[in-house]
Each structure stands twice: as C-alpha cells, then as structure tokens.
Design a protein around this motif. Sequence first.
Motif, short mmCIF file in Angstrom:
data_model
loop_
_atom_site.label_atom_id
_atom_site.label_comp_id
_atom_site.label_asym_id
_atom_site.label_seq_id
_atom_site.Cartn_x
_atom_site.Cartn_y
_atom_site.Cartn_z
N PRO A 296 -14.46 47.11 33.71
CA PRO A 296 -13.35 46.41 33.05
C PRO A 296 -12.13 46.44 33.96
CG PRO A 296 -13.63 48.59 32.12
CD PRO A 296 -14.76 48.40 33.07
N ILE A 297 -11.31 45.42 33.87
CA ILE A 297 -10.15 45.34 34.75
C ILE A 297 -9.16 46.47 34.46
CG2 ILE A 297 -8.83 43.77 33.25
CD1 ILE A 297 -7.91 42.33 35.85
N GLY A 298 -9.20 46.99 33.24
CA GLY A 298 -8.29 48.08 32.89
C GLY A 298 -8.54 49.34 33.70
N LYS A 299 -9.72 49.49 34.27
CA LYS A 299 -10.01 50.65 35.12
C LYS A 299 -9.11 50.65 36.34
CE LYS A 299 -13.76 52.80 37.78
NZ LYS A 299 -15.20 52.78 38.11
N TYR A 300 -8.75 49.48 36.82
CA TYR A 300 -7.95 49.37 38.04
C TYR A 300 -6.48 49.07 37.73
CZ TYR A 300 -12.71 48.96 39.71
OH TYR A 300 -14.04 49.21 39.94
N LEU A 301 -6.23 48.48 36.55
CA LEU A 301 -4.86 48.21 36.10
C LEU A 301 -4.68 48.84 34.73
CD1 LEU A 301 -4.53 44.43 37.11
CD2 LEU A 301 -3.56 46.40 38.32
N PRO A 302 -4.43 50.16 34.68
CA PRO A 302 -4.36 50.87 33.39
C PRO A 302 -3.36 50.27 32.42
CG PRO A 302 -4.42 52.41 35.22
CD PRO A 302 -4.25 51.06 35.82
N GLU A 303 -2.30 49.59 32.97
CA GLU A 303 -1.30 49.01 32.07
C GLU A 303 -1.90 47.93 31.18
OE1 GLU A 303 -0.43 46.90 36.13
OE2 GLU A 303 -1.41 48.73 35.38
N LEU A 304 -3.04 47.41 31.55
CA LEU A 304 -3.69 46.39 30.73
C LEU A 304 -4.46 46.98 29.55
CD1 LEU A 304 -5.10 43.86 33.37
CD2 LEU A 304 -2.99 43.72 32.06
N ASN A 305 -4.67 48.29 29.59
CA ASN A 305 -5.45 48.91 28.50
C ASN A 305 -4.71 48.86 27.17
OD1 ASN A 305 -7.72 49.50 30.05
ND2 ASN A 305 -6.80 51.41 30.81
N LYS A 306 -3.43 48.63 27.23
CA LYS A 306 -2.66 48.51 26.00
C LYS A 306 -2.54 47.05 25.54
CE LYS A 306 0.13 52.61 27.08
NZ LYS A 306 1.50 53.13 27.31
N THR A 307 -3.24 46.19 26.25
CA THR A 307 -3.20 44.76 25.89
C THR A 307 -4.60 44.29 25.53
OG1 THR A 307 -3.72 43.86 28.09
CG2 THR A 307 -1.43 44.53 27.69
#
Length: 985
Positions: free
Chosen positions: A676-687
């Motif tokens: 998942p892209i959130g693995k590399y951009l943690p700020e996306l995990n809240k979106t």
Amino acid sequence: MRQKVWITLLCIFVQVNLIFAFPKVEGNQDPLRALDPKAQRQWVDSVFNSMSFEGRLGQLFMVAAFSNKDQEHVEEISKLIQEENLGGLIFFQGGPVRQAKLTNHYQSISDTPLFIAMDAEWGISMRLDSVLQFPKQMTLGAIENDELIYKMGTEIARQFKAMGMHINFAPVVDVNSNPENPVIGYRAFGEEKKKVAQKALAYMKGLQDHGIMANAKHFPGHGDTDADSHFTTPVIQNSEKHISEIDLYPYRQLIRQDLMSVMVAHLHIPSLGTTSKLPSTLSKNVVTDLLKDDLGFEGLIFTDALNMKGVSQHHKPGEVDLLALLAGNDILLYSEDVPRSKKLILEAVKEGRISEEEIDERVRKVLRAKYWAGLNQNNPISTDKLVERVSTFETKALIEQLYAASITMVANKGDFLPLKNLDLLKMASITVGDGGGTFQKQLDRYGPFHHFTLPRNSSTGTYRALQENLKDYNTIVVGITDVSNNPKKDFGIKESDMYFIKNLSKKYNVITVLFGNAYAAKFLEGMPHVLVAYEENEFTEKIAPQIIFGARPALGSLPASVSPDFPAGTGLELEPIGRLGYSQPETQGMDSRVLLQIDEKVERAIAKKSTPGAIVLVAKNGKVVFEKAYGHHDYSQSRQVTPKTLYDIASITKVMATTQILMFLESRELIDMGDPIGKYLPELNKTNKGKLLLKDIMAHEAGLVSWIPHYTQTLESGHWKKGYYSDQEKRGYSIQVAKDMYAMNTLPDSVWKWTIESELRPLPYGKKKYDYKYSDLGMYMLRRLIEKVVNQPMNEFLEQNFFEPLGLYTLTYLPLEKYGPEDIAPTENDQIFRKSTIQGYVHDPGAAMLGGVGGHAGLFGTANDLAVMMQMMLQGGNYGGVNLLDAKTVKEFTQRQSDQSRRAWGWDKPEPEPDKGGGAGKLSPKSSFGHTGFTGTAVWADPKNELIYVFLSNRVHPDASNNSLLTDDVRTDIHDIIYRSLKEQ
C-alpha cells in the motif's frame, strides 16, 4: 574396403569443389559465349555480312561522348556514327536523363547497335550528376564481407541497364604496392594480391552475372608507379618474375572465372619488352604474347584512352590507333581521329602488316559481345522517373552497408572506445578543414558537444585560442576533413595541425577520425584512438559517431600498409554496446515507399490545422530509420520544426519519469508494487488513500478520480485570487508558473492537500475492487513517494540516474533553464489560467502549479530522446553498457495487469479488441507498450518486431479544444503505416 570408399568419395568431393571454384582451365576460356550459341552465331553472321570491310573497321572504335556539351558535339558524334559505323561510345560527364535521350538518338541513327560504356569504378555518379555514389575501391578493400561487393556490382549493373549501357570499365585490379602512386592509390582494392583478386572477382561477377560486361584494368599492372599515365608514360622497373607473381595474379583469377574484357595501360615496362615510345598498350609482347597467349585471355581487349599522354605524346591521332591494333587490341578507346585511323589501318592491310582475317576475327568478337549484352534487340531507354529508378532507396541502403563495413579502427588505447559513462565525460569536437557538418550533428545525438573548427590556414594564435577554449573538456573528437588524394602534397594534411592534435592527446582523451585517403593515416601514428573512414560524405560522417558511441561495430581492416604502426590488415574489433543507431529503412527490412505515406498523413493534418507542426520517428532493430520534422512551431510559420525542436510531451512524462523511477526502485527492491502507498507515505494512512496498492494506482484501478482542476481554486471571477500569484518574482513568490507569473511558495503544499483530500470513486456494486479509470492523481502521489524514498527531487534523480548516463541532455524538466523559447514549440494560448501563450512552461496546469515538475506532466524533449528511452526498455533496461533496470522488472511493468483494461503498470497497451480504438495502431501486436500525451504526442515500442514509434506535436496550439488530431486518427494511422512498411508482412 570402407576406407577406400571414403577416400574415393573424398576425392570426388574435392574435385567437384575445385570445378565449382574454377569452372574452366586457364587458356581455354570463351567468356563471350551466350546462353544460345546458335542464335548468337546466326546474329553475328547476319550483321557481319551486312557490312563492307571498311564498315567493319568502325566496330573497333569507341569515342568519347558527353551529355553536358552543346549541339555541335552531338552533331559531331552523330556524324561519326553514321559515316564511320562506330562500334560504340564511352560516356563521360553529364546527367542521367540527358544521356538517356542522347543514347536513344545515337542508337536510332546507327546501322549497327552501339556499345554504350562508362568508366564508372564507383558507379555512374563518377560521371553523372543526380546519382548516388558508391564507395571507391580502397574503401571496398577494407570490407571483409565480399558478398557486399558482389551486391554493389549487381546494383551498378542494374543502374547500367536502366541507362541502356553495356560495359563498365571496372574493376581496377592493380595491386597498389606503391603508396606514392598518384593515379591508382584509392582506386585500388589494396596492396595484397589475393585480397585484390577476391574483391575484384566479387565486383566482376556482380556485373557480369547481371548482364553488364566487366573490364579488368590496367593491364599488366599500374600499381607500382609514381607517375600518372594521363600526363606521361610511367616506367616500371620490376622484374618479369615480380610482375608475374604480383601484378598478374588478379588477372589469372578473373580470367579463370570468365572475365569478359581487359583494359591495357600505357606503361613502359622494360622487363616485358616495351620501349618509351611503344608502351604496353602498343606492345605486341604485352597484348598478344602475354595477355592472349600466356594468360589465354579470349575476351575483348580495350586500350586505355588513346588521348592520354602516356601514348599520345609520342604518336599522332590515327597513328596510335594503328599501333594499338597491331599490338593485338580489339577496341580502340577514345580515338581522337577515327577517319584517319581507318585510313592508316587500310594502308597497313595493303602493306601486309595486318590481314583482313585478323581484323574480321576481332570484329566478330565485338559482335559476339554485343549479342551477349542484348544488342540483338532494340530496347529504347525509358526516361520516365529515370533519376528515381537509377538511385533507389535500396541503392542508398546498400551504399550505407558498404561504408559501415569499411570503417576501420586502427588504434584504441586502453579499449577506451566505444565511449561509456557519458555522465562523466565533458565532450567537444574539432573539425580540421571546412567539412564535417554532418559529423557534428551526428555527435550531438549521443550527448552534449561543443563544436570547434580548425581551418587549414590556422595560425599559432588560432591554436592557442582553441587550446584555451578546450580546457573545460576531457574528451575531444577530432574529424579530419578536406583530405586530398595527392601523396606528393601530403594528402592535404598540415603538419602543424597534426602537431597540435597530438599535443592535445597528451592532456585529453582524443579520438581522431580520418575522413579521407587511408594513406594519410600515416600522419596519425602515435595518436591513441584512431578511426579511418576512407571518404568524406554523408554516410561516413553519420556512421563514424555511431561506432565511437557503440551503436555500430567497427568491421574494416586496412587494405594497404600506411606506416610501420599501421600495416595492411590492421583493424581492431569494436563491438557495439547497445546504443541507438541510424540507418536506412531497407537495411532493416522496411519499405521507404510505404513510409512516405506518413508525409501525406502529417501534411494533411497540418493543412487542416490539426497541429502547426510535428515530428515522426521510427526505429527498427535498434536503428532509427525514419525521422522527419514537419510544419512550424505555430501558425505564424515564423520558425520551422526541426528534429531538435523540443516538445511538451505531456502524459508521456508518466512513463518517461515516474514509471522509470518506480522500475528502478523495484529492480533494487526498494519498493514492492504489492505494498500500500501508505507504507511509504505514512501521512496518507489518515486519509482514504493510505491502503491503495501501488500496483492498482499504476494500473489506474485504485478508485482515483480522473483529475482535479486544482487551478480553479486559485481563480475568482476569471482572475487570480489574491495572494496566490504575483506578476514578478519576489519574496514568498519564487515558483514560476508561466511568463510573468509566480506562485506563492506554499502552493505545492496546497495542491498536495487538495489531492489527498479528494474523494475516491464509489466501488462498483457487489465488487471489492475498483474498475479501471485513467487518472492523473496517482502520479501526484507517486512523485511524492519517489522523492521520499530517494531523498532527492525527482527531476534531479532522473538527470543523474537516467538522462545523463543515456546522453539525453534535451530530455528535461524546466527547459527554459537550458534553452531559449525559440527552441521549444509553444502549446496553448491559455487565457483562462495563465493569461498568455505557454512556451517552455508545462502545459498541464497542475504540473505548472508544482513549479513545472510533476509526476504526470512536465517533461520536454525531442523524438530522439524518447526513442533512446524506448530502446533502453526494449533492451531490458540496458543501454550503452549500463544496466539501468532489471529485465524482469521491465517485462513485469510492460505486460497487461488485469482483465479490466488493456493497461500495464504505468504503460498503455493496444486494445485486445482492435475495434475498441486505443492509443496504438490496429496492427500493433499485443506485446507493444507505450503512452500518449494530451498535447498531441505518442510513443510506442514493440518487442516482437523491435520497433519504436514516436509522434510529437503541439495540437493544443493555440486552442486545446482542437481535437481533430485524435478524431482523424492521425497518430494511430501513422502507426499502421509503419507496420505496413515491414517487408516480412
């Protein structure tokens, strides 16, 4: 018993092969025989009996004709034909159509069909304008593959037939053992008798197998002279044994293989019994005793031109003709006074110096040869499209192959060539002389060059200034042009120029290319990297850089010894390293005539104003075979498009930038497409974006909306919202969006916020996976991912890891940092957002708001740039000896990823069902991959056919709503034309 059987079979095998190699025994040849000897004999008898004895004499004469002279000359030749019953004409300077018309005229007024000949050693361009020129024989001597020389003979024979000609006074079979030879030199195959014989035989057979009489010259050998028989009588002091072993060797080989004619030279050779006043042409010892009796030659014997000083300085016109006839020659070439010659011959017959029977025998030989040449039939020459029929696309392709096979690497210290690690090289070129323009342009295709010229009249100050200009470079390519063929004047090479170049080689990596006479290479001894190109022309100037950069191999070897360091046979192997080359369509199995349909398609689109201009490039098997620029930058037609014009490639950025880096990272296991892209951009995990898989984003199956018009949030009532932009750069406003438009420094953060806050599309009813919908938004996020993983701005990473190693200095973001607006095609006249015509700034508004560097748009480049990138992909990520990507990763990214769409990861693919449309042509195989761009661009690669197609245009100029380029299928129709040009299809 078995052993005896095997021995018997072996003997039979050897005998059969010997018979095949030498089908006739020396001294028993009948080279003038026709396929139907009976019909030949009947025709000869009929023509012979129709002539009086005096009329028959005319058959022994061939005079010079020109197609570039006035009517007086035509009338003079016509009179000789009608009154003297000439045997034939040898044509010299003029043009194809003019000569063809004259040939038709002369044949029509002649009672006996005329032999039409030409001294065309390197093809009829040696004499005629508007015709492609074949390589000279020294160049051919460097070629290892004699099959190419046979093909050249075949093609020249075809040209001769198209021109209604029958005899080519070629090949030169002189063994050029004297480097100071002023008349043969580059006209010889070389100094080694066996190679001269092999190559002469290939040329001869190419001609004779296809109906044109070959002529071996200059008997008994003009190779060891230091004088020119055009101006004097050269003296050869070699022994009879030496002449027999060296100079006569090629004649023996060709005579065994049915050589049809020989030309005798004007030479004084004491060991063969000649005198200064009776040189070889006029010597019975040479013509009759040696050529006819000892060598058993039964073909036609021609004199060399009888106007040459080698014979004419001692004898008057007419007298020299008689002496040549008495010596045993059959045809008197370039006779200057036929009536007087015939009168003297008739007197000689009366005096018993020569019999009628001897003359009649020679006349019959001439007539037998005319029958063999097809002169028993009247075939007027068609002048319809004659120039195009003489020099065809296939002709040009063959000439290229010949030059490519000849160029010779004679020095390569430390295996420096082909050039590698281009990102470490700072390159300049020096052209010595006034030529080399094509050479410099071709060098530019492989990397950034600064070009300098060293005129022949350079002074000490010139050398000093040039040396100062070169101090910032480490690699210098030197092209030596304007080389002459005169050994007495050092081939035009200036000693001070060579001293300067040799001194440069002590400080820099200097690569020297000699565009000219191979003997001039003696002045290059001691230089570290030397390429001999033999001649200076469009072909050699294009091919030499390809060898230097590893797009082609170096295949040739020196045909003659030019110095102790460069003996005959010198030729270093230089293998290609997988860079893009440049060639003719026919060399790669394509048809230029079909490809010309591209012109019509693009020109119609320009006329319809679908786009103001365009560039189309096609590459096959690693060679660019078609590259044309059309139209202008804009409709004012102020600047023409050239292959160097930079275009905004729009969404092709997705595959030339973002996808390339993701493949790079995947190859090195720095990312996993299943994550998942959130693995590399943690700020996306809240979106709502954090769980989107990289592979789904790249396949456009992640649920992202197609695009967001971010720029609208910065507009109000058609004007810029206060605080977002400034019309000049100032504190807090340093991001240039367009000319006189600077965004606030925090605008990219706002764009990112609007992007990640966007809604996902609803899941299809009853499904757990989104369907396909093409989207730009994934590339916004992937750019962010890339820059976090590599810890570097994406444009800088691309420059360092892709573009610079590949030599792609024009494939770039932010082109105005390197180039002027005049080098870049404009895009839209944007009156909604940027209030100006966009030129040099990215057309896509979202990428512009990011400062011109986007994951989905922002790259500018040339067609050649994109072709290099696609060639690297076809080669599994390897290019120029550098492994940029893993082949397995390339294959994975370029294959179709699901049954929901045709898409790969990042890449577009042909539609599985042709009627559905798509960005590729209908004939493109399903293994193809590529992409299109909103500005009117397209790029496609086909692994199956090793084919690349690039289309660049600015169809959005001046209005992006103009969509006729798409609705008229311009790009896809061109793609199909390319496939129709493949000859195997």
